[in-house]
Design an enzyme around this catalytic site. Sequence first.
Site, PDB file in Angstrom:
ATOM      1  N   ARG A  72    -169.530   2.507  32.843  1.00  0.00           N
ATOM      2  CA  ARG A  72    -169.395   1.323  31.988  1.00  0.00           C
ATOM      3  C   ARG A  72    -167.921   0.958  31.791  1.00  0.00           C
ATOM      4  NH1 ARG A  72    -171.120   2.017  26.410  1.00  0.00           N
ATOM      5  NH2 ARG A  72    -169.912   0.120  26.376  1.00  0.00           N
TER       6      ARG A  72
ATOM      7  N   ILE B 233    -163.891   5.876  12.058  1.00  0.00           N
ATOM      8  CA  ILE B 233    -164.341   4.526  12.455  1.00  0.00           C
ATOM      9  C   ILE B 233    -165.862   4.471  12.675  1.00  0.00           C
ATOM     10  CG2 ILE B 233    -164.020   2.618  14.105  1.00  0.00           C
ATOM     11  CD1 ILE B 233    -161.462   3.183  12.605  1.00  0.00           C
TER      12      ILE B 233
ATOM     13  N   PRO C  15    -173.241  -2.321  12.414  1.00  0.00           N
ATOM     14  CA  PRO C  15    -173.591  -3.562  11.719  1.00  0.00           C
ATOM     15  C   PRO C  15    -172.701  -4.726  12.159  1.00  0.00           C
ATOM     16  CG  PRO C  15    -172.535  -2.012  10.208  1.00  0.00           C
ATOM     17  CD  PRO C  15    -172.655  -1.322  11.518  1.00  0.00           C
ATOM     18  N   ILE C  16    -173.193  -5.949  11.933  1.00  0.00           N
ATOM     19  CA  ILE C  16    -172.402  -7.138  12.280  1.00  0.00           C
ATOM     20  C   ILE C  16    -172.249  -8.034  11.053  1.00  0.00           C
ATOM     21  CG2 ILE C  16    -172.801  -7.178  14.776  1.00  0.00           C
ATOM     22  CD1 ILE C  16    -174.992  -9.278  14.188  1.00  0.00           C
ATOM     23  N   ASP C  17    -172.298  -7.412   9.863  1.00  0.00           N
ATOM     24  CA  ASP C  17    -172.213  -8.204   8.627  1.00  0.00           C
ATOM     25  C   ASP C  17    -170.905  -8.985   8.524  1.00  0.00           C
ATOM     26  OD1 ASP C  17    -171.396  -5.396   8.436  1.00  0.00           O
ATOM     27  OD2 ASP C  17    -170.696  -5.921   6.436  1.00  0.00           O
TER      28      ASP C  17
ATOM     29  N   ARG D 197    -173.892  -3.652  23.910  1.00  0.00           N
ATOM     30  CA  ARG D 197    -173.923  -4.064  22.499  1.00  0.00           C
ATOM     31  C   ARG D 197    -172.823  -5.073  22.184  1.00  0.00           C
ATOM     32  NH1 ARG D 197    -178.875  -2.692  20.844  1.00  0.00           N
ATOM     33  NH2 ARG D 197    -179.377  -0.690  21.741  1.00  0.00           N
TER      34      ARG D 197
ATOM     35  N   CYS E  84    -176.646   1.802  18.085  1.00  0.00           N
ATOM     36  CA  CYS E  84    -176.223   2.151  19.430  1.00  0.00           C
ATOM     37  C   CYS E  84    -175.844   3.604  19.441  1.00  0.00           C
ATOM     38  CB  CYS E  84    -175.053   1.302  19.887  1.00  0.00           C
ATOM     39  SG  CYS E  84    -173.510   1.820  19.175  1.00  0.00           S
TER      40      CYS E  84
HETATM   41  C1  UD1 Z   1    -164.405  -2.387  19.516  1.00  0.00           C
HETATM   42  C2  UD1 Z   1    -164.276  -1.789  20.902  1.00  0.00           C
HETATM   43  C3  UD1 Z   1    -164.672  -0.320  20.886  1.00  0.00           C
HETATM   44  C4  UD1 Z   1    -163.856   0.430  19.834  1.00  0.00           C
HETATM   45  C5  UD1 Z   1    -163.940  -0.282  18.490  1.00  0.00           C
HETATM   46  C6  UD1 Z   1    -163.033   0.327  17.433  1.00  0.00           C
HETATM   47  C7  UD1 Z   1    -164.734  -3.645  22.348  1.00  0.00           C
HETATM   48  C8  UD1 Z   1    -165.643  -4.272  23.365  1.00  0.00           C
HETATM   49  N1  UD1 Z   1    -165.152  -2.521  21.815  1.00  0.00           N
HETATM   50  O1  UD1 Z   1    -165.777  -2.281  19.141  1.00  0.00           O
HETATM   51  O2  UD1 Z   1    -164.402   0.227  22.183  1.00  0.00           O
HETATM   52  O3  UD1 Z   1    -164.388   1.732  19.700  1.00  0.00           O
HETATM   53  O4  UD1 Z   1    -163.557  -1.667  18.616  1.00  0.00           O
HETATM   54  O5  UD1 Z   1    -161.719   0.330  17.871  1.00  0.00           O
HETATM   55  O6  UD1 Z   1    -163.649  -4.137  22.096  1.00  0.00           O
HETATM   56  N2  UD1 Z   1    -168.295  -2.835  11.303  1.00  0.00           N
HETATM   57  C9  UD1 Z   1    -169.068  -3.235  10.238  1.00  0.00           C
HETATM   58  N3  UD1 Z   1    -169.486  -4.546  10.187  1.00  0.00           N
HETATM   59  C10 UD1 Z   1    -169.164  -5.443  11.153  1.00  0.00           C
HETATM   60  C11 UD1 Z   1    -168.351  -5.026  12.231  1.00  0.00           C
HETATM   61  C12 UD1 Z   1    -167.937  -3.706  12.288  1.00  0.00           C
HETATM   62  O7  UD1 Z   1    -169.397  -2.447   9.352  1.00  0.00           O
HETATM   63  O8  UD1 Z   1    -169.564  -6.615  11.055  1.00  0.00           O
HETATM   64  C13 UD1 Z   1    -167.869  -1.422  11.382  1.00  0.00           C
HETATM   65  C14 UD1 Z   1    -168.472  -0.735  12.614  1.00  0.00           C
HETATM   66  O9  UD1 Z   1    -169.767  -0.263  12.337  1.00  0.00           O
HETATM   67  C15 UD1 Z   1    -167.499   0.374  12.851  1.00  0.00           C
HETATM   68  C16 UD1 Z   1    -166.165  -0.258  12.461  1.00  0.00           C
HETATM   69  O10 UD1 Z   1    -166.482  -1.367  11.633  1.00  0.00           O
HETATM   70  O11 UD1 Z   1    -167.787   1.450  12.002  1.00  0.00           O
HETATM   71  C17 UD1 Z   1    -165.335  -0.711  13.637  1.00  0.00           C
HETATM   72  O12 UD1 Z   1    -166.054  -1.654  14.374  1.00  0.00           O
HETATM   73  P1  UD1 Z   1    -165.366  -2.796  15.247  1.00  0.00           P
HETATM   74  O13 UD1 Z   1    -163.888  -2.767  15.042  1.00  0.00           O
HETATM   75  O14 UD1 Z   1    -166.073  -4.063  14.980  1.00  0.00           O
HETATM   76  O15 UD1 Z   1    -165.685  -2.291  16.692  1.00  0.00           O
HETATM   77  P2  UD1 Z   1    -166.300  -3.109  17.897  1.00  0.00           P
HETATM   78  O16 UD1 Z   1    -165.723  -4.475  17.938  1.00  0.00           O
HETATM   79  O17 UD1 Z   1    -167.787  -2.968  17.892  1.00  0.00           O
END
Ligand code: UD1
Length: 416
Positions: free
Chosen positions: A396, A326, A122-124, A92, A116
């Site tokens: 992984r 988180i 989300p990726i907003d 992902r 996942c």
């Molecule tokens: C990264 C790490 C993962 C770790 C996580 C939090 C990598 C490859 N993975 O994942 O191992 O568990 O940080 O420390 O580095 N969110 C939104 N919108 C967005 C982006 C995120 O709502 O556009 C939310 C996510 O759903 C989640 C939270 O923010 O609830 C944290 O996500 P994020 O910090 O982005 O984690 P990852 O980058 O996916």
Amino acid sequence: MSKIVIEGGYPLCGVIDIQGAKNSILPILAAAYLADGDCVIDNCPDISDTHAAIEILRALGSTVTIHGNTVYINSDYACGFEIPDKLMRKMRSSIMFLGAILGKKKRALVSFPGGCELGPRPIDIHISALSKMGVTIREEFGYLDCECKNIKGTVLDLSFPSVGATENIMLAAVKADGVTVINNAAKEPEIEDLQNFLVKMGGKISGAGSGRIIIQGVPKLTGTRHSVIPDRIVTATYICAVAATGGNALLKKAEASHLGTLLSFLRESGCEINTYDDAIQVSCDSLKGGHTVRTMPFPGFATDAQAVCMAMMCKARGSTVFIETIFESRFKQVGELLRMGAKITTEGRVAVTEGVKKLYGTTVEAGDLRGGASLVVAGLSAEGTTVIDNAEHIYRGYENIEKNLSDLGAKITSEK
Ligand code: UD1
């Protein structure tokens, strides 16, 4: 389907090296797509997520060769802008390539990462930031089709310090027109590692680790050599395994300052921890509960360490409260730990462990990467034989986990 088989009950003692960080190598490999000339990455963890990222680079047209833990990348003739759906599904976090592909090609086509194993992801924040930087993004048939004339520097205030969004913005901004400022940026050590790599490539970036990152776009980045930082979650996993078995071990090539508040939780729980420049010594006679753990962005308690710490606390005296702030669905390990005799109650994002005298080996299933690692910790401290199915999840993120644990005296084998 791979499985790991553990005969529990042996204290882990000895010396091992900690691998390079999974969460550093992924954005660093994406960054290498932006370079003119050769990039050489040392201390690269030999894990399946690294290989998935290398497959993406090759799909984009980069030349990648691997010698042990060193990876050589040349993207001079790479011109791909599309990540095949099957590679997006494999990992992902391949969404992290979006910023780099846009930085190089001004066009990117990737399938939507969707949900996942940790709940919806989300990726907003990524999308809103890239849009503000002048990227037009269309969401069609499960695909994100992104295009821009030029990426424009701007001021971005993140609604949450997302790790992936911060990295994506850095990768898009490093060759953008003008200055990009990221406020409320993620502060994880891997963000600093990415900054250090980009600066060696000729990028003008400062502030990583502080929550405010400033990026002055440059027209060109060159190849460089870089060594990835130690993996703090793998470090935490081995500390928990040593403590849960009442062992005593030296973890070399580890960085204590990257563990954030986790270190104080481990100490308060009964672990004796001595830190050195690039090593951590851990020993433990008995574990005691009584604490509340709340997962938070760095330097708070890492969500990725929650499951392994929970497994460690299953045999502690007293109870421990885990609050997951988180991710939505991060207690996948609980059902399996219960099968091993643990006492855990959950309500939404809260789980409470009540220490038991013994855990018992049985057949369990890894549901995700860190949940799977927590079953390894539990299996090492359990009486009898634990069989962990679906061990692919564990591979992984963990390099040579059976060999490392065997070197510490564990009875562990695997079937791949
Ligand atoms: C990264 C790490 C993962 C770790 C996580 C939090 C990598 C490859 N993975 O994942 O191992 O568990 O940080 O420390 O580095 N969110 C939104 N919108 C967005 C982006 C995120 O709502 O556009 C939310 C996510 O759903 C989640 C939270 O923010 O609830 C944290 O996500 P994020 O910090 O982005 O984690 P990852 O980058 O996916």
